[in-house]
Design an enzyme around this catalytic site. Sequence first.
Site, PDB file in Angstrom:
ATOM      1  N   GLY B 147       0.822  -1.197   0.000  1.00 45.83           N
ATOM      2  CA  GLY B 147       0.000   0.000   0.000  1.00 45.83           C
ATOM      3  C   GLY B 147       0.854   1.244   0.000  1.00 45.83           C
ATOM      4  O   GLY B 147       2.055   1.208   0.299  1.00 45.83           O
ATOM      5  N   CYS B 148       0.227   2.372  -0.324  1.00 38.85           N
ATOM      6  CA  CYS B 148       0.995   3.614  -0.432  1.00 38.85           C
ATOM      7  C   CYS B 148       1.545   4.047   0.920  1.00 38.85           C
ATOM      8  O   CYS B 148       2.725   4.398   1.040  1.00 38.85           O
ATOM      9  CB  CYS B 148       0.143   4.711  -1.067  1.00 38.85           C
ATOM     10  SG  CYS B 148      -1.476   4.941  -0.314  1.00 38.85           S
ATOM     11  N   TYR B 149       0.707   4.047   1.963  1.00 42.80           N
ATOM     12  CA  TYR B 149       1.201   4.441   3.283  1.00 42.80           C
ATOM     13  C   TYR B 149       2.285   3.486   3.789  1.00 42.80           C
ATOM     14  O   TYR B 149       3.324   3.933   4.289  1.00 42.80           O
ATOM     15  CB  TYR B 149       0.049   4.511   4.280  1.00 42.80           C
ATOM     16  CG  TYR B 149      -0.908   5.662   4.097  1.00 42.80           C
ATOM     17  CD1 TYR B 149      -0.474   6.980   4.182  1.00 42.80           C
ATOM     18  CD2 TYR B 149      -2.265   5.443   3.877  1.00 42.80           C
ATOM     19  CE1 TYR B 149      -1.365   8.047   4.046  1.00 42.80           C
ATOM     20  CE2 TYR B 149      -3.158   6.501   3.738  1.00 42.80           C
ATOM     21  CZ  TYR B 149      -2.701   7.796   3.826  1.00 42.80           C
ATOM     22  OH  TYR B 149      -3.589   8.836   3.696  1.00 42.80           O
ATOM     23  N   THR B 151       4.327   1.724   2.067  1.00 46.04           N
ATOM     24  CA  THR B 151       5.562   1.928   1.313  1.00 46.04           C
ATOM     25  C   THR B 151       6.363   3.080   1.910  1.00 46.04           C
ATOM     26  O   THR B 151       7.552   2.942   2.216  1.00 46.04           O
ATOM     27  CB  THR B 151       5.241   2.227  -0.170  1.00 46.04           C
ATOM     28  OG1 THR B 151       4.662   1.062  -0.764  1.00 46.04           O
ATOM     29  CG2 THR B 151       6.494   2.618  -0.933  1.00 46.04           C
ATOM     30  N   ALA B 152       5.734   4.213   2.077  1.00 47.25           N
ATOM     31  CA  ALA B 152       6.459   5.360   2.623  1.00 47.25           C
ATOM     32  C   ALA B 152       6.930   5.084   4.046  1.00 47.25           C
ATOM     33  O   ALA B 152       8.081   5.371   4.410  1.00 47.25           O
ATOM     34  CB  ALA B 152       5.575   6.610   2.587  1.00 47.25           C
TER      35      ALA B 152
END
Lengths: 339, 339, 339, 339
Positions: B147-149, B151-152
């Site tokens: 997911g995007c969150y 990943t960061a």
Amino acid sequence: MTGKVRVAVVGAAGYAGGELVRLLSGHPSVEIASVHARSRDGVALSEAQPHLAPLGLTLVDGEPGEVDVAFLALPHGASAPLAARLLDAGALVVDIGADFRLRDADAYAAWYGGPHPEPDLLPRAVYGLTEWARDDLREARLVANPGCYPTASLLALTPFARAGLVADDVIVDAKSGISGAGRGAGADYLFTELTESTKAYSLGGHRHRPEIEQGLASAGAAVNVTFVPHLVPQSRGLLATCYLGLSTDLDDAALRDLLVDAYGDEPFVHVSEDPPATKRATGSNHAFVHARRTGPNRAVVLSAIDNLGKGAAGQAIQNMNVALGFDETAGIGAPGIHP
Amino acid sequence: MTGKVRVAVVGAAGYAGGELVRLLSGHPSVEIASVHARSRDGVALSEAQPHLAPLGLTLVDGEPGEVDVAFLALPHGASAPLAARLLDAGALVVDIGADFRLRDADAYAAWYGGPHPEPDLLPRAVYGLTEWARDDLREARLVANPGCYPTASLLALTPFARAGLVADDVIVDAKSGISGAGRGAGADYLFTELTESTKAYSLGGHRHRPEIEQGLASAGAAVNVTFVPHLVPQSRGLLATCYLGLSTDLDDAALRDLLVDAYGDEPFVHVSEDPPATKRATGSNHAFVHARRTGPNRAVVLSAIDNLGKGAAGQAIQNMNVALGFDETAGIGAPGIHP
Amino acid sequence: MTGKVRVAVVGAAGYAGGELVRLLSGHPSVEIASVHARSRDGVALSEAQPHLAPLGLTLVDGEPGEVDVAFLALPHGASAPLAARLLDAGALVVDIGADFRLRDADAYAAWYGGPHPEPDLLPRAVYGLTEWARDDLREARLVANPGCYPTASLLALTPFARAGLVADDVIVDAKSGISGAGRGAGADYLFTELTESTKAYSLGGHRHRPEIEQGLASAGAAVNVTFVPHLVPQSRGLLATCYLGLSTDLDDAALRDLLVDAYGDEPFVHVSEDPPATKRATGSNHAFVHARRTGPNRAVVLSAIDNLGKGAAGQAIQNMNVALGFDETAGIGAPGIHP
Amino acid sequence: MTGKVRVAVVGAAGYAGGELVRLLSGHPSVEIASVHARSRDGVALSEAQPHLAPLGLTLVDGEPGEVDVAFLALPHGASAPLAARLLDAGALVVDIGADFRLRDADAYAAWYGGPHPEPDLLPRAVYGLTEWARDDLREARLVANPGCYPTASLLALTPFARAGLVADDVIVDAKSGISGAGRGAGADYLFTELTESTKAYSLGGHRHRPEIEQGLASAGAAVNVTFVPHLVPQSRGLLATCYLGLSTDLDDAALRDLLVDAYGDEPFVHVSEDPPATKRATGSNHAFVHARRTGPNRAVVLSAIDNLGKGAAGQAIQNMNVALGFDETAGIGAPGIHP
């Protein structure tokens, strides 16, 4: 003449100064006596603030004459000496700059890079987080208007500190619209640089941190604050997301009750049922707070304001209203603007 | 024919799917075999994605035929059964949806509201946070794109977890552009509602929290994560501000060194000297990380990505590149777009 | 060495220069030999252009050495003398500044406030509106890259002018993103001043007007142009809304046919079925045109580009591609970025 | 009780309705008697309009009871029958919808797709472009509040039409913030679709065109209008750029004089010295106009308003003020909000 108080705004070419003039122009008990800006003597206010053209005011370079109230929207270091002279002349002074926010002259020196210009005035200044300072404000002649980040953060945290619930250091992750950087901001603040972008800044230490810590200590919680401010691509609006370790495990309802106990009767602080969007406060003096449990003995408290409203000009007028015995909502009662 | 691999994109009418098609159209070793969207059979892709008009593609309703690679950009629950069929047919499957991110079927059931459609596939899925999963990715036939969150967040936190430095629960305060909500978002996502506004959401629990916790546990730090996502008024970009308690007191230089040791040779993860603006990554697969000490044994670690780039389509292609033995930067090496 | 052409970008710290570097870094037949910026010798390009950090380039103060191609992104007056020296040294020069756009030295003097620095070069410059200048471009050694407004306007209007249909003076109402003002823009271009605002500017005369009139005259329509540019609150994107009086009454289908005849085979100019949003072109070299009848013998023609793409850096590379005999789409074929 | 007039707002869940409530809540001679929204009986207004939470109002489904004034913010076709009943009950009706804007029932039928619901009322409706309709407004019981585009356009054009200067067909190129599309707008109006983008729309004919033509005809200029509206990426604000052929060649000073003659004493229409930014009017009822010569017998006239202020709710209250004999600026005198 009217019976209105005569008010001066010093620093009227900036964003906070412009907002003061906008709001004061609709205040039923105020006459704007003069608006001041350096090196612009005789220039139409509308040249610096085109949206204020309908008011037909003209800027003055120089200090206010006989006025009942002076709002100072000046860089740190510049307002203290002027405040001293205005106090001598009998004016109520509301400083929306930073000169009187930290009570301790040494702390001022450490964070603002030089000795305080008027340390003798510091004991006279009332820190104007209105909801928690009314008794002192009623007697005040010199009001230190809180910074925008401390306003949002302390509205969120003070109820917990007063209740003795703050068990640990606090983290404040704050997001501010760009107007917080002021009108003199440089090339990093061009539209092209900031649109569609978010970033943290001042990781090495921001002057609003000691102000938040001072406010928490006054409320009974002598803890450290980790404070990380961010810029978000909007003009106005400020959200403080505050992470708390609590001495008691409170569920969502208990958290809400605590906020309602603190603010249920307040005209400007609203306990919202959902995480408040900053836009709810745009253009207004209203603040919206909300809390949720995030784990055992842990909570997040959110606080949304307009950094130029409750975070600057709105609260300054609210403080004047209290200090002069006006209806506290006079001139600033309007709800926010949407969309 | 070329020697290129034949690739299908399923869910090509959404934002992540569109970004996949955009990037794949420039990949030197890829031929886009088909682009799929429900109920749009025979419709020009440009009708759903006007910016992709130059590609001249047509949408298909139905499953991919004989392809070497299938990217699935589908709602949770929808990709797993399709993945099973495509794996049987011999394709490499990169799922940028959520079906294979949580390794544990019970966790999936708890967070996604129903039993996992294909629990037997879970052990075969490789969690594709590329920089930390290359060995497994080289053998992978089924990639769970993070997911995007996560990943960061995990780019920021994994070096600390691997070094055994995470001493305490972690707070991730994340800010995302609106495209993270997808194209099907409703009236709360109108321009008028979101411009000039910031808000937190999903305070009751966001599905990316267990994914971050799973990633931290894999890296040796079995801690709880307090995760508060926010929407900021921009289309793309995601910043994770991560607050860490450390087992050792590290100064700024040591924090930086740790990140440089982890990522110094990486083509897509850059240790920046200042707090990175999300815009630095816009349109790209690049990530920017930065760390600062905030107090004794405490640090903040920042991580900026494009949620549709490294946070979705870019990383999906990076994972395909590794799985197929291509140059890892093929098709996705371009820097971000500014301003 | 590679077989690639060696390219220098002069003015690499600005927006158009940065976009040139971004695009050239992915061009298969180009090696970036040097990137130049005044007073920044030895400084990392990433300091001026953080998004280009992945390229690892360093700025040079001084003129390009032995290069095959030089792109000049400089203020007017600065590129002409440098172009002269680079031409002598055998380079292909693509000037994306204004020095060679107006063919007539007197017109230059009138609009740019001083005599042309190198009037003898004017006859050698090819005005690079690529789609209408390919024959000349193939022989060119000096390319005058069109302005952003003229590019959009002339893509819309040239088919009508060439067909002898322009019966009257033309009105071009243009809307540009803020990046058109460049990185050196001042306090009027702060985020806070421009967000949520639209305005017209340069009503007294904009330098792109004579350039549009020159282009129309070349295409057979010696008419006056009323040109009113506007700033809209976005970073990139330019829309020209062109109002035409026609010598013949054309219906919508006939208008569309005229555009399709002109651009149907073009890789970068697309006749769209609906009014094109500027976002369709963001980050790309693509242009979208559309025409509608608005009354008897009247039409409106819309043209949407990215002002930094087809309106500057993209077209500059397109022109280099033609001049050097490369595939015209090399390095710039990617579709736009959405959302 | 107070002596205040009792006012109802019908359609209070939309953008224009919300703005009416916001402004009326500060009007010194108004008591908000009821706020209406379909299917939301008994729901807190703050659920639909979180920014209005401080007002503590509750929505009603159903028609207003005994009120002095009713503002109708309803889709076309819905307000006319309700207006009929309210007029019978003795209320002043200000319709900010479209039902009474076109005086001719056939024109209404042609542009709004069906017969007028209450054609007999049309002669009683006063078209409330306040500055040009005061005499009629003083007697009015039914006010047709002008559309947002016609308001801006006719403020710009009426002085020229009245002076007999309009020699030719007129072009209005208008740019509107997204709030003009209303709260019910669909997927094309998501933040992600519209941010960083500008586009034209309704090229086939927009309902505000006949309204502008009707207004021009009333002012003595029976000409055709080419009207092309655009969406720009901002929430509020509307700029009309009007291109005029004049019967006399006027220089800039003469153009300015004409506007000053028309509006010099107006509290809400300001002749600005430079092209006005829409932001100057945000949140207010103020309008800013400016004219420049663009060639022999040609001029451009600019007009900037807040589409929800002077373009909707602000002007509606201005019209009520005139109709009821209040101070015309009561409740709406505040300047715009900046930044």
